[in-house]
Design an enzyme around this catalytic site. Structure first.
Site, mmCIF file in Angstrom:
data_model
loop_
_atom_site.group_PDB
_atom_site.id
_atom_site.type_symbol
_atom_site.label_atom_id
_atom_site.label_comp_id
_atom_site.label_asym_id
_atom_site.label_seq_id
_atom_site.Cartn_x
_atom_site.Cartn_y
_atom_site.Cartn_z
ATOM 1 N N SER A 184 -8.568 43.232 -10.448
ATOM 2 C CA SER A 184 -8.910 44.065 -9.295
ATOM 3 C C SER A 184 -10.261 44.760 -9.418
ATOM 4 O O SER A 184 -11.032 44.809 -8.460
ATOM 5 C CB SER A 184 -7.815 45.109 -9.071
ATOM 6 O OG SER A 184 -6.579 44.498 -8.841
ATOM 7 N N HIS A 240 -10.003 50.868 -9.941
ATOM 8 C CA HIS A 240 -10.724 50.388 -8.767
ATOM 9 C C HIS A 240 -12.063 51.106 -8.616
ATOM 10 O O HIS A 240 -13.074 50.495 -8.257
ATOM 11 C CB HIS A 240 -9.885 50.603 -7.512
ATOM 12 C CG HIS A 240 -8.656 49.759 -7.461
ATOM 13 N ND1 HIS A 240 -7.792 49.786 -6.390
ATOM 14 C CD2 HIS A 240 -8.136 48.858 -8.337
ATOM 15 C CE1 HIS A 240 -6.793 48.950 -6.609
ATOM 16 N NE2 HIS A 240 -6.987 48.377 -7.789
#
Length: 259
Positions: A184, A240
């Site tokens: 991610s 993230h």
């Protein structure tokens, strides 16, 4: 096994719309070869030779070659989770304070090729394919590879710092073996750089709903910051944000002509 990092696209699937007049930037491989090979103190000829061989090989690859190679590596590790010893996989393909304290620094990169959930890997690989192809076309294969690995390391650093902060400030019993995995952060770096460079581009949620790229970027970053504040235990907003930070740095360097 507890995993905190799932996918930046736990949100709906995002598809890039490439219009015929979309802005293309010059590929780094167009620069003179001498630009890349500066001699260090002592002039290590052996090191320079291997660098030239590496870049020569990388520049022969197409963006599709690189994207499919990264996807293939992710799929291979995904299958490895189903055949290898679980403790081995946890020790070598997840990021955690415990792994770093044990000297397994390689997990800062290997975790970015690691998925245990099919939905997680599918959505990450969709994002990698569409946005990775665009970055690769515009900046070259070497830049794409470096951006993926930089996003992985950036996400790992942000995750570890956040975990260390929670360990110092939490009044509850902290789980020292809390871990994370997934591409991610690396994909987030690629996707957000593409958004930063083309904020007016049209993206499609679920292949249907058109939305300006900049609005999606603001939404994703805001959502990850909210995850950090709320202490989301399933999706690591800090990881993230590490990918987002790498994208911001890359964007600033590109604007200054330093990519």
């Amino acid at each position: 096994m507890s995993t905190t990092l799932r996918n930046f696209l736990s949100n709906p699937i995002i598809l890039r719309f490439f219009s015929s007049n979309s802005r293309l930037l010059h590929c780094r491989s167009n620069l003179p070869t001498s630009y890349f090979y500066r001699q260090n103190f002592g002039s290590n000829q052996s090191s320079g030779f291997y660098q030239r061989v590496w870049r020569s090989w990388i520049h022969r690859l197409t963006p599709l070659d690189v994207v499919l190679g990264l996807i293939g590596a992710n799929v291979a590790v995904f299958l490895l989770w189903r055949t290898a010893d679980e403790n081995f996989m946890i020790n070598n393909f997840t990021i955690s304070l415990d792994n770093i304290k044990s000297g397994r620094l390689h997990t800062m990169i290997t975790n970015a090729f690691s998925h245990t959930d099919s939905g997680h890997i599918i959505s990450n690989m969709i994002g990698l394919y569409f946005f990775g192809m665009n970055i690769g076309r515009n900046f070259g294969t070497e830049f794409l590879i470096k951006l993926y690995f930089a996003g992985a390391v950036g996400g790992a650093v942000f995750y570890l710092v956040h975990q260390a902060y929670k360990a110092q400030t939490s009044k509850l019993i902290w789980r020292p073996k809390e871990l994370a995995l997934g591409a991610s952060a690396a994909v987030n770096a690629i996707m957000l750089l593409d958004i930063f460079l083309s904020p007016k581009a049209t993206l499609y949620l679920d292949f249907i709903i058109p939305i300006p790229a900049i609005l999606l970027g603001v939404y994703l970053i805001g959502k990850d910051m909210l995850r950090i504040l709320e202490g989301d235990s399933h999706i690591s907003g800090a990881t993230h944000m590490g990918g987002a930070a790498v994208a911001a740095i890359a964007w600033a360097r590109i604007r200054k002509g330093r990519f």
